[in-house]
Scaffold this motif. Structure first.
Motif, PDB file in Angstrom:
ATOM      1  N   ALA A   1     105.591  33.474  80.844  1.00 47.35           N
ATOM      2  CA  ALA A   1     104.408  34.272  81.196  1.00 47.35           C
ATOM      3  C   ALA A   1     104.691  34.879  82.565  1.00 47.35           C
ATOM      4  N   VAL A   2     105.161  36.121  82.566  1.00 50.21           N
ATOM      5  CA  VAL A   2     105.621  36.778  83.789  1.00 50.21           C
ATOM      6  C   VAL A   2     104.881  38.093  83.957  1.00 50.21           C
ATOM      7  N   GLU A   3     104.431  38.368  85.174  1.00 51.24           N
ATOM      8  CA  GLU A   3     103.808  39.648  85.466  1.00 51.24           C
ATOM      9  C   GLU A   3     104.899  40.676  85.722  1.00 51.24           C
ATOM     10  N   GLY A   4     105.069  41.609  84.796  1.00 50.74           N
ATOM     11  CA  GLY A   4     106.069  42.656  84.935  1.00 50.74           C
ATOM     12  C   GLY A   4     105.458  43.935  85.474  1.00 50.74           C
ATOM     13  N   THR A   5     106.275  44.959  85.563  1.00 53.53           N
ATOM     14  CA  THR A   5     105.794  46.235  86.088  1.00 53.53           C
ATOM     15  C   THR A   5     104.839  46.927  85.133  1.00 53.53           C
TER      16      THR A   5
END
Length: 374
Positions: A329-333
Motif C-alpha cells: 500500500a504505497v502512495e504513488g504519484t
C-alpha cells in the motif's frame, strides 16, 4: 542516458548496496524516447530513496540494461542481473519484451515489477514473482473503444503491423465494437504503403483510422499521407498505444500531430507528490514528463517499500519480496498503489491506474488536453 547504473556509479559486488535491475529500451529499434522517460523516473525514485536514508541504511542502486525492444536481449539481461545479485527487476516498456523478461524472472524466482507493458498475458501461467503497474491492454483499450463509440464511430480501420501486441489490440477492439454494430477493418501495412492505406480508407468508408504500428515509422508517414488526402478530410486518426504522448511526435509532425487521441495513464489532477515529481522530472528531461516517467518513479516507490522489509538478493529474501505484493500500500504519484489478482490476469496487478484519452490541442500542439476519462 547510457546503461551505467545510477546513482551509485560502478556496479558493486561487496553487498554494500541493494540493487535493482532495470530493463529499459535505450536504442533502436526500441522506443528510445519512452525508454529515456522511464529511466528518468526510475533514477529520480532511486535518488530520493537514497536521500531519505536508503534501504535500512543501505544505498539503493540501479543497474540498467538496454533491451532495445529485443526479447532475447531482455532474457539475457535477466540472466545477467540475476547473477549480479539484484534483489528485484524493474521497468520495460515494450509488451513483447516484458513478456519474455517476465517468463525468465518467473523461472529464476526473481521478483519483477513491470512498469509500463500492458499485454494481458504477461506470463503463460499465474505467477507470484511478477507484478505490474500499467493497466492491462484489454482494460485500457476498452476505454478507448468506448470513446470511439461515444464519438459516433462505427467503421474503424486499423493500420496494423504483425505483432502479438497489435493482434491482441485488434481482438479487443472487435470484441468491444461488435455488440454495438461496429466494424473493424484491418489494413496490413507490410503490404500497403501510406498512399494505398488512404485508398483503402476511402474504399471502406472508414470514419476512423487507428495506428497499430511502430514509431516513428511507419506511423509518421501514414499520418502525413492521411492528413494531405482531401478525400479523408473528416477522418479521425487515433493512436491507442500512446505515440502522441511524447515530444518527438510533435517535432516530427508539427501541426499534423494534433487531434490524434491516445491513451495515457495519468489522473485528471496530480496529487501534491505527483506535482512535485512532475516539476523535477520536467527539469531533468528538459520537457514535460510523460506518464511513462511517472510509471518509473512509482516503480521505485513500490520496490523501496517492499525492500525495506525484505531487501536481500538471496532466494529466501526474493521469495519474501514476491510474497509481499498483495500487502503493498504505497502512495504513488498517481494515487495509492495496491495489487490484486484481476480476473484472467496471471500477475499481481495495480487494479487500476487512472486512464485518460487525450490528444494534442490543434490550437497549441505542445499542449495536451483530456477528451475522456476511464
Amino acid at each position: 542516458m547510457n546503461t551505467s547504473p545510477s546513482p551509485a556509479g560502478a556496479e558493486r559486488t561487496d553487498g554494500s548496496s541493494v540493487r535493482i535491475g532495470a530493463l529499459v529500451p535505450l536504442t533502436r529499434p526500441g522506443w528510445v524516447e519512452a525508454g529515456r522517460h522511464l529511466l528518468a523516473g526510475l533514477d529520480l525514485g532511486v535518488r530520493e530513496v537514497n536521500d531519505a536514508g536508503g534501504i535500512v541504511g543501505r544505498p539503493l542502486e540501479l543497474v540498467v540494461r538496454d533491451t532495445a525492444a529485443d526479447p532475447q536481449r531482455a532474457v539475457a539481461a535477466v540472466d545477467e542481473l540475476a547473477r549480479l545479485g539484484v534483489a528485484a527487476l524493474a521497468g520495460e516498456y515494450h509488451s513483447v519484451v516484458a513478456r519474455a523478461a517476465a517468463a525468465r524472472a518467473d523461472a529464476l524466482g526473481l521478483p519483477f515489477l513491470c512498469s509500463s507493458a500492458v499485454l494481458d498475458a504477461l506470463t503463460e501461467q499465474p505467477t507470484q514473482w511478477v507484478a505490474r503497474l500499467a493497466p492491462t491492454q484489454s482494460h485500457g483499450w476498452r476505454i478507448f473503444a468506448d470513446f470511439l463509440l461515444g464519438a459516433g464511430h462505427s467503421r474503424i480501420a486499423v493500420a496494423a503491423e504483425p505483432s502479438v501486441y497489435w493482434a491482441s489490440g485488434v481482438r479487443i477492439l472487435r470484441d468491444c465494437l461488435a455488440p454495438h454494430g461496429g466494424t473493424v477493418i484491418e489494413l496490413g501495412v507490410r503490404a500497403l504503403g501510406p498512399t494505398a492505406v488512404c485508398d483503402e480508407l476511402v474504399g471502406n468508408r472508414a470514419t476512423a483510422l487507428l495506428l497499430l504500428v511502430g514509431h516513428p515509422e511507419p506511423a509518421v508517414s501514414i499520418v502525413k499521407s492521411v492528413r494531405r488526402d482531401q478525400r479523408l478530410a473528416g477522418i479521425t486518426i487515433g493512436a491507442p498505444a500512446g505515440q502522441p504522448e511524447f515530444a518527438e511526435w510533435a517535432t516530427l509532425l508539427g501541426d499534423d500531430s494534433a487531434a490524434i487521441p491516445f491513451l495515457r495513464y495519468l489522473p485528471e489532477r496530480l496529487s501534491p507528490l505527483g506535482t512535485r515529481v512532475e516539476a523535477v522530472l520536467r527539469e531533468r528531461l528538459a520537457e514535460a514528463p510523460s506518464f511513462v516517467a511517472f510509471e518509473g518513479y512509482d516503480t521505485v516507490a513500490v520496490l523501496a517499500e517492499v525492500l525495506r522489509s525484505h531487501g536481500g538478493s538471496h532466494r529466501a529474501d526474493r521469495a519474501r519480496t514476491a510474497e509481499s505484493w498483495p500487502r503493498v500500500a504505497v502512495e504513488g504519484t498517481r494515487g495509492q498503489i495496491r495489487f490484486s489478482r484481476a480476473p484472467g490476469i496471471s500477475v499481481w496487478q495495480w487494479d487500476w491506474p487512472p486512464i485518460q484519452v487525450a490528444d494534442r490541442d490543434p490550437a497549441q500542439p505542445d499542449r495536451l488536453r483530456t477528451l475522456h476519462v476511464g
